[in-house]
Enzyme design. Structure first.
Site, PDB file in Angstrom:
ATOM      1  N   LYS A   1       0.841  -1.161  -0.056  1.00 56.89           N
ATOM      2  CA  LYS A   1      -0.002   0.168   0.157  1.00 56.89           C
ATOM      3  C   LYS A   1       1.034   1.342   0.016  1.00 56.89           C
ATOM      4  CE  LYS A   1      -2.613   2.829   3.301  1.00 56.89           C
ATOM      5  NZ  LYS A   1      -3.141   2.719   4.707  1.00 56.89           N
TER       6      LYS A   1
ATOM      7  N   ASP B   1      -6.862   1.153   1.269  1.00 60.03           N
ATOM      8  CA  ASP B   1      -6.677   1.520   2.643  1.00 60.03           C
ATOM      9  C   ASP B   1      -8.037   1.088   3.222  1.00 60.03           C
ATOM     10  OD1 ASP B   1      -8.501   3.256   1.776  1.00 60.03           O
ATOM     11  OD2 ASP B   1      -7.999   4.863   2.769  1.00 60.03           O
TER      12      ASP B   1
END
Length: 227
Positions: free
Chosen positions: A126, A145
């Site tokens: 991420k 997220d």
């Protein structure tokens, strides 16, 4: 009402079209002025709000300028500098270690590949995706997220549970040209309407195609639990 389109691809296209109209100027909300600041800010943002991170980095980036500054920093002092951030002790260690590697293995420059970024301490896929997209203009995937995780499941775009699996499941469904903005659009929608605990379904531009709509359905697909 509350009925998704026939295919995930069609659902994704409709979601994007509506959210682009709803949030035309959405973008990353972290403040930074170079790639190193971006990397530090994203590392700090794990399980912490961007608003809090921006408050901390406003002073942090005045004090520390280079990878050398972070690598040479006293552990306790750096931890104290970020002590209002979640898991600040661990994050201070990760930052010092990552910056040491950046100096020793990358000539002091933030690397520009997924593998090199994820080799740095405290950097997962991420974080690497965010740095690649906004620091190097390289889009290799979708940043997943908590907002993207929650809303993608609510909308029936994925049934996967974990971020990396969700990313891999979404990439063939979301047009590649929209990968970067998909994240920002869902984050904006999550903050404005599709709250984790009590989404405002009656105000949502996606309500009529959402299989998790509280107005029409009994189950929140984000958690597969009853509303």
């Amino acid at each position: 009402m509350g009925t998704p389109l026939d295919t995930r691809e069609a659902q994704a296209e409709e979601v994007l079209e509506r959210l682009y109209e709803e949030y035309p100027d959405t973008t990353i909300s972290l403040n930074y002025s170079n790639r190193l600041e971006l990397l530090i800010a994203v590392m700090l943002s794990a399980q912490c709000t961007d608003e809090r991170v921006n408050k901390v980095t406003a002073e942090l980036f005045e004090k520390y300028d280079s990878a050398e500054d972070y690598a040479d920093a006293d552990q306790e002092e750096l931890a104290e500098d970020i002590n209002s951030i979640t898991y600040f002790n661990n994050k201070a260690k990760y930052i010092r270690s990552a910056c040491t590697d950046i100096i020793e293995e990358h000539d002091g420059e933030v690397p520009d590949t997924m593998s090199e970024l994820t080799d740095l301490a405290g950097v997962g896929r991420k974080t690497a995706n965010v740095v690649l997209q906004h620091g190097h203009d390289i889009v290799e995937g979708i940043v997943v997220d908590t907002h993207v995780q929650r809303i993608s499941r609510r909308l029936g775009l994925t049934e996967e549970e974990y971020p990396e699996q969700i990313e891999q499941d979404l990439m063939p469904v979301v047009p590649e040209t929209d990968w970067q903005q998909y994240t920002h659009l869902l984050i904006s929608h999550g903050r404005a309407v599709c709250d984790a605990r009590n989404p405002s379904c009656d105000e949502c531009v996606l309500e009529d195609i959402c299989p998790s709509s509280k107005l029409q359905h009994d189950v929140d697909l984000a958690k597969n639990e009853a509303w």
